[in-house]
Design an enzyme around this catalytic site. Structure first.
Site, PDB file in Angstrom:
ATOM      1  N   ILE A   1      -0.466  30.570  38.667  1.00 39.73           N
ATOM      2  CA  ILE A   1      -1.677  30.485  37.861  1.00 39.73           C
ATOM      3  C   ILE A   1      -1.362  30.041  36.432  1.00 39.73           C
ATOM      4  O   ILE A   1      -2.153  29.357  35.786  1.00 39.73           O
ATOM      5  CB  ILE A   1      -2.437  31.844  37.878  1.00 39.73           C
TER       6      ILE A   1
ATOM      7  N   LEU B   1      17.782  19.680  36.085  1.00 35.62           N
ATOM      8  CA  LEU B   1      18.889  18.777  36.411  1.00 35.62           C
ATOM      9  C   LEU B   1      18.381  17.470  36.992  1.00 35.62           C
ATOM     10  O   LEU B   1      18.926  16.397  36.706  1.00 35.62           O
ATOM     11  CB  LEU B   1      19.848  19.450  37.391  1.00 35.62           C
TER      12      LEU B   1
ATOM     13  N   GLU C   1      29.240  24.966  21.796  1.00 35.23           N
ATOM     14  CA  GLU C   1      28.859  24.590  23.162  1.00 35.23           C
ATOM     15  C   GLU C   1      27.597  23.745  23.201  1.00 35.23           C
ATOM     16  O   GLU C   1      27.384  22.976  24.146  1.00 35.23           O
ATOM     17  CB  GLU C   1      28.688  25.838  24.038  1.00 35.23           C
TER      18      GLU C   1
ATOM     19  N   SER D   1      13.754  27.657  40.635  1.00 34.00           N
ATOM     20  CA  SER D   1      15.200  27.390  40.504  1.00 34.00           C
ATOM     21  C   SER D   1      15.702  26.335  41.481  1.00 34.00           C
ATOM     22  O   SER D   1      16.831  26.403  41.973  1.00 34.00           O
ATOM     23  CB  SER D   1      16.014  28.690  40.678  1.00 34.00           C
ATOM     24  N   LEU D   2      14.856  25.345  41.752  1.00 29.37           N
ATOM     25  CA  LEU D   2      15.269  24.243  42.630  1.00 29.37           C
ATOM     26  C   LEU D   2      16.129  23.222  41.890  1.00 29.37           C
ATOM     27  O   LEU D   2      16.797  22.410  42.519  1.00 29.37           O
ATOM     28  CB  LEU D   2      14.041  23.540  43.206  1.00 29.37           C
TER      29      LEU D   2
ATOM     30  N   GLY E   1      26.387  37.034  21.473  1.00 21.82           N
ATOM     31  CA  GLY E   1      25.594  38.103  22.066  1.00 21.82           C
ATOM     32  C   GLY E   1      24.943  38.929  20.975  1.00 21.82           C
ATOM     33  O   GLY E   1      25.174  38.702  19.779  1.00 21.82           O
TER      34      GLY E   1
ATOM     35  N   LYS F   1      13.354  22.006  58.197  1.00 25.28           N
ATOM     36  CA  LYS F   1      11.922  22.240  58.336  1.00 25.28           C
ATOM     37  C   LYS F   1      11.165  21.614  57.164  1.00 25.28           C
ATOM     38  O   LYS F   1      11.500  21.835  56.002  1.00 25.28           O
ATOM     39  CB  LYS F   1      11.634  23.744  58.398  1.00 25.28           C
ATOM     40  N   THR F   2      10.136  20.844  57.489  1.00 26.52           N
ATOM     41  CA  THR F   2       9.366  20.130  56.458  1.00 26.52           C
ATOM     42  C   THR F   2       8.076  20.833  56.066  1.00 26.52           C
ATOM     43  O   THR F   2       7.420  20.427  55.115  1.00 26.52           O
ATOM     44  CB  THR F   2       9.002  18.718  56.957  1.00 26.52           C
TER      45      THR F   2
ATOM     46  N   LYS G   1      14.763  21.450  38.801  1.00 29.96           N
ATOM     47  CA  LYS G   1      13.931  20.409  38.178  1.00 29.96           C
ATOM     48  C   LYS G   1      14.576  19.878  36.908  1.00 29.96           C
ATOM     49  O   LYS G   1      14.525  18.682  36.630  1.00 29.96           O
ATOM     50  CB  LYS G   1      12.542  20.964  37.831  1.00 29.96           C
TER      51      LYS G   1
ATOM     52  N   HIS H   1      27.828  27.736  17.246  1.00 32.63           N
ATOM     53  CA  HIS H   1      27.847  27.574  18.704  1.00 32.63           C
ATOM     54  C   HIS H   1      28.237  26.139  19.067  1.00 32.63           C
ATOM     55  O   HIS H   1      27.373  25.287  19.279  1.00 32.63           O
ATOM     56  CB  HIS H   1      26.476  27.901  19.290  1.00 32.63           C
TER      57      HIS H   1
ATOM     58  N   CYS I   1      30.577  32.961  17.602  1.00 31.58           N
ATOM     59  CA  CYS I   1      29.498  33.736  16.982  1.00 31.58           C
ATOM     60  C   CYS I   1      29.865  35.219  16.961  1.00 31.58           C
ATOM     61  O   CYS I   1      30.693  35.641  16.171  1.00 31.58           O
ATOM     62  CB  CYS I   1      28.177  33.470  17.692  1.00 31.58           C
TER      63      CYS I   1
END
Length: 555
Positions: free
Chosen positions: A153, A25, A513, A20-21, A358, A192-193, A23, A511, A385
Site C-alpha cells: 500500500i 543491483l 568505503e 530483496s530481489l 557504529g 514456476k511462472t 532491484k 568513511h 570512524c
C-alpha cells in the site's frame, strides 16, 4: 544545473513477488551498460517509508546508511549506483514518502495551493513527478527505482506517479522494467511462472503495463518458458530476460548484456548508442573469481554482523582492495559483544582486523579488545570512524595509563574524555540529519603511511559522526608514539591516526568505503588488504621455517 538541448528518457524499475530481489543491483547494472554505450546516465531511488531519510533507522531494519558528498543520508542502493557508474549521487537522488509529504505540507502551510483541498492525487503525485524531473538534470537516461514490492500500500502514490509520467513525456521516453522471481520448485523439478504472472497482473491493475521483464532465477530460463511468460504478461517475447544468480555482483552487467537487455532498451527508447565496451568489467570479474594470490581473511569486528547489509559499502570496498592486490578477501564477521566474554580465539584466525563505524555503547569494549589484540600482536589494523575512536581509547588506557579513558558518548563521567562531542554538536537537539555529514578536506602529514597510500597532500572524504578526538590529549599521545597523520585544515580536527612501530595500524574518522569503486579501489582499503596479504605470507613463512627445524633442535 539542468543541461539544455537534451530530452531525458526515463526507465522505471519496479519489483514484485518478494522483496530483496536485487532491484538496486539491476538498476545499477543497467546504468553501467547504458553508460558503456556512450549514454549519460543518472539514478533516482524512491523509498516508500515515512521516515524523512534512513539516518535514524536501525541498521538491522534498513541496512547501511549511505552518505553522499553533499551530506545526504540515503539508501544503500545509491552506493551501488555510484560504484557501477560515474554518476555522482546527491540528496536529489533519493526521496522517501516522508520527504515528499513534508514538502507538500510545507507548501500547504505557505498557502501555495490557494485554498485547495490537498490530496494524494494530484498534489502528492505531482510532487513525486517534480522530483523525478529534477533528478534527471538533462542526462540521456534517468533510471528510477521504486522501492518496495508491487502490491504494498505504501508504494501506490509512487506507482501512480510513474504511470502518469509515460503520458507526460511520451511513449518513447518512458520504459517500465519489472523485476520478478521465477522460483525453482525442487519437489516438482521445474521453474514456476505463476508468481510472475500474478505480480504483472497486479501491476497492470494499477495501470502500468511493463515493457520488459527481468526474471530472477537460479538457472537459465528456456525460450519456451519465456514465451509463456510473455503470453500471460502481455509482453513481447524479446523483452523477457533471465536475471541469473551469479557469484559476484560485478557479473550482473555482463549477464544482462549476454541476455541482450541493453540492445532492447536502445530499441524501446529509439535512441542511438554505440556497442558497449565491457572489457574492464570482464577483467574485474576475472580478478574476483580467480585471483593470482589466493585468499586473505579479514576479521570485521562489529555489533551488526548478523545483517551483512549493515556494512554493504565496506564489504564491497574490501572486495575492491582485493582486486587491487589480486587476492580474494574472505570477510570473517566477529560479534564484538561476544569478545567481551573473554574468548578472543576468532581474532587469531584472521590476517587483519577491521573495526568499522557504529553508534552506542553496546559492544564497544569488545572492539577495544580487538584493537589491543591487533596492536600487541602486530596484526594489520584498520579503524573507521568509531574504529578510530576505539583505537584512541585503547591506546590511552593501555599505553598512556589513562584509567577509564573513554568517549563522552559512552561515559559522561569518564575522568579522561579522549573522545569528545564536537563543539558544533553541543547545541544540537534533533537526531535526524544533524551529524557532521558529507565531504570535508583532510590534510596529510609528510612521511606517514597515509601520505604514502594516497600519494597526495590533501584529500576529500565523506563523514558521518558527532564525536572527535580530544585535542587536549594530543601532546600526550604524540609523545607515546601515536602519529596524527591527517587533520582537517580548517578546524584542526584529527582525521587520521597511525602507529610507526607496527606493520599497518591506521585509523580514520571518515568513511572511505563510500568512495571506493571496483575500477578505483580506495587507497586505504588497497593498502590494508595488501598488508593482510603480507601478514598471511609472513605467517606462512614462519610456519614453514618451524617445520624445517632438525629433529631434537631446541628453539
Amino acid at each position: 544545473m539542468v543541461k539544455r538541448g537534451k530530452k531525458t528518457k526515463y526507465l522505471f524499475v519496479t519489483g514484485g513477488v518478494v522483496s530483496s530481489l536485487g532491484k538496486g543491483l539491476a538498476a545499477a547494472s543497467i546504468g553501467a551498460l547504458l553508460e558503456n554505450r556512450g549514454l549519460e546516465v543518472t539514478h533516482l531511488k524512491l523509498d516508500p517509508y515515512i521516515n524523512v531519510d534512513p539516518g535514524t533507522m536501525s541498521p538491522f531494519q534498513h541496512g547501511e546508511v549511505y552518505v553522499t558528498d553533499d551530506g545526504a543520508e540515503t539508501d544503500l542502493d545509491l552506493g551501488h549506483y555510484e560504484r557501477f557508474t560515474s554518476a555522482k549521487m546527491t540528496r536529489k537522488n533519493n526521496y522517501t514518502t516522508g520527504r515528499i509529504y513534508s514538502n507538500v505540507i510545507q507548501r500547504e502551510r505557505r498557502g501555495e495551493y490557494l485554498g485547495k483541498t490537498v490530496q494524494v492525487i494530484p498534489h502528492i503525485t505531482d510532487e513525486i513527478k517534480a522530483v523525478i524531473r529534477e533528478a534527471a538534470g538533462g542526462v540521456d537516461i534517468l533510471i528510477v527505482e521504486v522501492g518496495g514490492t508491487v502490491g504494498d500500500i505504501e508504494s501506490l502514490p509512487f506507482l501512480e506517479a510513474i504511470r502518469q509520467m509515460k503520458y507526460d513525456v511520451g511513449e518513447e521516453n518512458a520504459v517500465y522494467a519489472h523485476l520478478t522471481l521465477v522460483p525453482f520448485i525442487a519437489a516438482a523439478g521445474e521453474l514456476k511462472t505463476k508468481p510472475t504472472q500474478h505480480s504483472v497482473k497486479e501491476l497492470r491493475e494499477i495501470g502500468i503495463q511493463p515493457d520488459l521483464l527481468l526474471c530472477r532465477s537460479d538457472r537459465e530460463i528456456a525460450r519456451e518458458m519465456k514465451d509463456k511468460i510473455a503470453l500471460f504478461c502481455n509482453v513481447d517475447p524479446s523483452a523477457v530476460f533471465t536475471a541469473l544468480d551469479v557469484k559476484s555482483i560485478y557479473e550482473v552487467p555482463l549477464s544482462l548484456h549476454k541476455e541482450g537487455l541493453d540492445d532492447k532498451l536502445a530499441e524501446l527508447f529509439n535512441i542511438w548508442s554505440r556497442a558497449p565496451r565491457l572489457d574492464k568489467w570482464e577483467q574485474i570479474v576475472q580478478k574476483v573469481k580467480a585471483p593470482k594470490h589466493g585468499e586473505v581473511r579479514v576479521g570485521v569486528v562489529g555489533k551488526y554482523v548478523e545483517l551483512h547489509e549493515s556494512y554493504k559499502s565496506l564489504n564491497e570496498a574490501l572486495v575492491h582492495g582485493g582486486i587491487g592486490a589480486d587476492v580474494r578477501v574472505k570477510q570473517v564477521f566477529i560479534d564484538s559483544t561476544k569478545l567481551e566474554e573473554g574468548d578472543l580465539s576468532e581474532l587469531n584466525q584472521v590476517d587483519a582486523i577491521l573495526v568499522p563505524g557504529g553508534f552506542g555503547v553496546r559492544g564497544t569494549e569488545g572492539k577495544i579488545l580487538a584493537v589491543r589484540h591487533a596492536r600487541e600482536h602486530k596484526i594489520p589494523f584498520f579503524g573507521i570512524c568509531l574504529g578510530l575512536q576505539m583505537a584512541v581509547i585503547e591506546f590511552g588506557r593501555s599505553v598512556l595509563g589513562l584509567e577509564r579513558a573513554n568517549s563522552l558518548e559512552f561515559d559522561e563521567q569518564t575522568p579522561h574524555p579522549v573522545v569528545t562531542l564536537m563543539e558544533a554538536q553541543k547545541a544540537v537537539a534533533d537526531k535526524g540529519g544533524t551529524m557532521r555529514l558529507g565531504t570535508y578536506p583532510c590534510a596529510l602529514k609528510d612521511g606517514t603511511k597515509a601520505r604514502e597510500l594516497y600519494g597526495v597532500d590533501l584529500v576529500q572524504e565523506r563523514h558521518r559522526h558527532r564525536y572527535e578526538f580530544n585535542n587536549a590529549y594530543r601532546a600526550q599521545y604524540e609523545g607515546a608514539g601515536m602519529v596524527f597523520s591527517g587533520t582537517n585544515p580548517e578546524l584542526n580536527l584529527v582525521e587520521m591516526i597511525e602507529l610507526n612501530n607496527h606493520p599497518h595500524f591506521v585509523g580514520c574518522q571518515f568513511h572511505p568505503e563510500f568512495k571506493s569503486k571496483p575500477f578505483a579501489p580506495h587507497p586505504l582499503f588497497a593498502g590494508f588488504v595488501h598488508a593482510a596479504r603480507e601478514q598471511r605470507d609472513q605467517q606462512a613463512d614462519r610456519r614453514a621455517a618451524v617445520t624445517k627445524l632438525p629433529v631434537g633442535k631446541n628453539v
